[in-house]
Design a protein around this motif. Structure first.
Motif, PDB file in Angstrom:
ATOM      1  N   HIS A 173      -8.734 -20.725  11.342  1.00  0.00           N
ATOM      2  CA  HIS A 173      -8.556 -19.272  11.369  1.00  0.00           C
ATOM      3  C   HIS A 173      -8.851 -18.722   9.979  1.00  0.00           C
ATOM      4  O   HIS A 173      -8.374 -19.251   8.968  1.00  0.00           O
ATOM      5  N   LEU A 174      -9.637 -17.663   9.927  1.00  0.00           N
ATOM      6  CA  LEU A 174      -9.938 -16.963   8.684  1.00  0.00           C
ATOM      7  C   LEU A 174      -9.305 -15.585   8.727  1.00  0.00           C
ATOM      8  O   LEU A 174      -9.569 -14.811   9.653  1.00  0.00           O
ATOM      9  N   VAL A 175      -8.459 -15.290   7.741  1.00  0.00           N
ATOM     10  CA  VAL A 175      -7.896 -13.955   7.594  1.00  0.00           C
ATOM     11  C   VAL A 175      -8.594 -13.282   6.424  1.00  0.00           C
ATOM     12  O   VAL A 175      -8.534 -13.774   5.285  1.00  0.00           O
ATOM     13  N   LEU A 176      -9.265 -12.176   6.683  1.00  0.00           N
ATOM     14  CA  LEU A 176      -9.959 -11.438   5.623  1.00  0.00           C
ATOM     15  C   LEU A 176      -8.965 -10.518   4.926  1.00  0.00           C
ATOM     16  O   LEU A 176      -8.434  -9.582   5.528  1.00  0.00           O
ATOM     17  N   LEU A 177      -8.755 -10.793   3.664  1.00  0.00           N
ATOM     18  CA  LEU A 177      -7.744 -10.093   2.864  1.00  0.00           C
ATOM     19  C   LEU A 177      -8.364  -8.853   2.231  1.00  0.00           C
ATOM     20  O   LEU A 177      -8.553  -8.777   1.015  1.00  0.00           O
ATOM     21  N   ASP A 178      -8.681  -7.864   3.050  1.00  0.00           N
ATOM     22  CA  ASP A 178      -9.365  -6.678   2.546  1.00  0.00           C
ATOM     23  C   ASP A 178      -8.427  -5.517   2.262  1.00  0.00           C
ATOM     24  O   ASP A 178      -8.864  -4.388   2.027  1.00  0.00           O
ATOM     25  N   ASP A 179      -7.123  -5.796   2.243  1.00  0.00           N
ATOM     26  CA  ASP A 179      -6.158  -4.751   1.887  1.00  0.00           C
ATOM     27  C   ASP A 179      -5.881  -4.711   0.396  1.00  0.00           C
ATOM     28  O   ASP A 179      -5.075  -3.909  -0.074  1.00  0.00           O
ATOM     29  N   VAL A 180      -6.552  -5.565  -0.384  1.00  0.00           N
ATOM     30  CA  VAL A 180      -6.319  -5.618  -1.826  1.00  0.00           C
ATOM     31  C   VAL A 180      -7.351  -4.781  -2.575  1.00  0.00           C
ATOM     32  O   VAL A 180      -8.343  -4.319  -1.999  1.00  0.00           O
ATOM     33  N   GLN A 181      -7.129  -4.609  -3.854  1.00  0.00           N
ATOM     34  CA  GLN A 181      -7.962  -3.736  -4.680  1.00  0.00           C
ATOM     35  C   GLN A 181      -9.409  -4.200  -4.751  1.00  0.00           C
ATOM     36  O   GLN A 181      -9.689  -5.383  -4.943  1.00  0.00           O
ATOM     37  N   PHE A 182     -10.319  -3.266  -4.586  1.00  0.00           N
ATOM     38  CA  PHE A 182     -11.731  -3.557  -4.798  1.00  0.00           C
ATOM     39  C   PHE A 182     -11.974  -3.721  -6.291  1.00  0.00           C
ATOM     40  O   PHE A 182     -11.521  -2.919  -7.105  1.00  0.00           O
ATOM     41  N   THR A 183     -12.700  -4.776  -6.656  1.00  0.00           N
ATOM     42  CA  THR A 183     -12.998  -5.038  -8.061  1.00  0.00           C
ATOM     43  C   THR A 183     -14.500  -4.914  -8.295  1.00  0.00           C
ATOM     44  O   THR A 183     -15.297  -5.512  -7.563  1.00  0.00           O
ATOM     45  N   ARG A 184     -14.873  -4.150  -9.284  1.00  0.00           N
ATOM     46  CA  ARG A 184     -16.283  -3.963  -9.609  1.00  0.00           C
ATOM     47  C   ARG A 184     -16.863  -5.222 -10.236  1.00  0.00           C
ATOM     48  O   ARG A 184     -16.163  -6.039 -10.804  1.00  0.00           O
ATOM     49  N   SER A 199      -6.351  -8.873   7.522  1.00  0.00           N
ATOM     50  CA  SER A 199      -4.944  -8.937   7.120  1.00  0.00           C
ATOM     51  C   SER A 199      -4.152  -7.812   7.768  1.00  0.00           C
ATOM     52  O   SER A 199      -2.980  -7.981   8.144  1.00  0.00           O
ATOM     53  N   THR A 200      -4.799  -6.660   7.960  1.00  0.00           N
ATOM     54  CA  THR A 200      -4.121  -5.508   8.556  1.00  0.00           C
ATOM     55  C   THR A 200      -3.963  -5.634  10.076  1.00  0.00           C
ATOM     56  O   THR A 200      -3.316  -4.797  10.693  1.00  0.00           O
ATOM     57  N   ASP A 201      -4.526  -6.677  10.667  1.00  0.00           N
ATOM     58  CA  ASP A 201      -4.243  -6.951  12.071  1.00  0.00           C
ATOM     59  C   ASP A 201      -2.829  -7.498  12.238  1.00  0.00           C
ATOM     60  O   ASP A 201      -2.268  -7.464  13.337  1.00  0.00           O
ATOM     61  N   HIS A 202      -2.256  -7.999  11.146  1.00  0.00           N
ATOM     62  CA  HIS A 202      -0.968  -8.683  11.206  1.00  0.00           C
ATOM     63  C   HIS A 202       0.170  -7.890  10.556  1.00  0.00           C
ATOM     64  O   HIS A 202       1.323  -8.020  10.955  1.00  0.00           O
ATOM     65  N   PHE A 203      -0.170  -7.083   9.548  1.00  0.00           N
ATOM     66  CA  PHE A 203       0.816  -6.227   8.886  1.00  0.00           C
ATOM     67  C   PHE A 203       0.136  -4.909   8.538  1.00  0.00           C
ATOM     68  O   PHE A 203      -1.061  -4.893   8.223  1.00  0.00           O
ATOM     69  N   ASP A 204       0.897  -3.821   8.562  1.00  0.00           N
ATOM     70  CA  ASP A 204       0.292  -2.564   8.141  1.00  0.00           C
ATOM     71  C   ASP A 204       0.165  -2.537   6.618  1.00  0.00           C
ATOM     72  O   ASP A 204       0.776  -3.346   5.904  1.00  0.00           O
ATOM     73  N   LEU A 205      -0.629  -1.607   6.116  1.00  0.00           N
ATOM     74  CA  LEU A 205      -0.917  -1.556   4.686  1.00  0.00           C
ATOM     75  C   LEU A 205       0.348  -1.393   3.849  1.00  0.00           C
ATOM     76  O   LEU A 205       0.496  -2.021   2.801  1.00  0.00           O
ATOM     77  N   ARG A 206       1.247  -0.568   4.292  1.00  0.00           N
ATOM     78  CA  ARG A 206       2.468  -0.336   3.516  1.00  0.00           C
ATOM     79  C   ARG A 206       3.274  -1.620   3.379  1.00  0.00           C
ATOM     80  O   ARG A 206       3.790  -1.927   2.301  1.00  0.00           O
ATOM     81  N   THR A 207       3.373  -2.388   4.451  1.00  0.00           N
ATOM     82  CA  THR A 207       4.112  -3.652   4.395  1.00  0.00           C
ATOM     83  C   THR A 207       3.420  -4.637   3.463  1.00  0.00           C
ATOM     84  O   THR A 207       4.059  -5.303   2.649  1.00  0.00           O
TER      85      THR A 207
END
Length: 232
Positions: free
Chosen positions: A26-37, A142-150
């Protein structure tokens, strides 16, 4: 046993990224974190006669650095894919598997015409390349499992741990650099094994240009050997 990878989405990443995916369930894409240039989220490298060349997806980040997440990052040039596919076509026209791989890539670029979300572009490329390379994997956000605030309430280790628990992982595959900051004891307390990625199965393969550089985009590997190039 269920092995899980939790990682940020990358644009056409190197084969080590896909090696970790192949080793997992299973791959969870952790796209709720800060975008880095100037990072791997929206760019990667291919080989040319002059050395490595960046292919960059242009995004809205000027004046917003540190203020938005990967999942909110938008592409700001609707024609970006034209230059990418043109450069790839020119640089790999003499590659052994050009005739097989270039039509596949052209279709991927056609599929994302008009797509503004960097995350969606990255995911489409990741899923399609996995299918092309016969890598069977479940992929979620990642947001499929927890909302952004959590998710924002967790520190970095807690976020990874809770995502692993959410998908019922028994093992977590992590890049070796994470040893510098991860609290491994938290995983041990939950009975989740940490597997530090070992990239030694990545074997050298012939490339078009002198020397060998295995850290470039998976596109190079597909063009040259039409596989991920892993030791079985």
């Amino acid at each position: 046993m269920k092995k899980v990878v939790v990682t940020q989405s990358n644009y056409i990443p190197w084969r080590g990224y896909f090696m970790n995916i192949k080793e997992s369930d299973h791959l969870v894409l952790l796209d709720d974190v800060q975008f880095t240039r100037r990072d791997w989220r929206n760019r990667n490298q291919i080989l040319t006669p002059q050395g490595k060349k960046w292919l960059t997806v242009p995004v809205n980040s000027k004046g917003q650095f540190g203020m938005h997440k990967i999942c909110h990052t938008e592409i700001n040039d609707p024609t970006w894919m034209n230059s990418h596919r043109s450069i790839i076509d020119q640089m790999y026209r003499k590659a052994p598997y050009y005739k097989q791989v270039m039509p596949f890539l052209n279709q991927l670029y056609d599929d994302v015409i008009g797509e503004k979300s960097l995350s969606m572009v990255n995911r489409h490329f990741l899923e399609s390349i996995c299918q092309y390379a016969h890598v069977d994997i479940d992929i979620t956000w990642s947001t499929d499992h927890f909302d952004l605030r959590t998710l924002e309430e967790f520190d970095s280790t807690e976020r990874l741990l809770n995502l692993c628990k959410a998908v019922k992982a028994t093992s977590y595959i992590s890049g070796p650099a994470a040893q510098a900051y991860m609290d491994v004891e938290l995983f041990a307390q939950e009975g989740i094994e940490i597997i530090w990625a070992d990239y030694s199965p990545l074997q050298p393969y012939p490339q078009l240009y002198e020397g060998f550089d295995g850290a470039v985009s998976i596109i190079d590997t597909l063009m040259m050997i039409n596989s991920l190039g892993l030791k079985e």
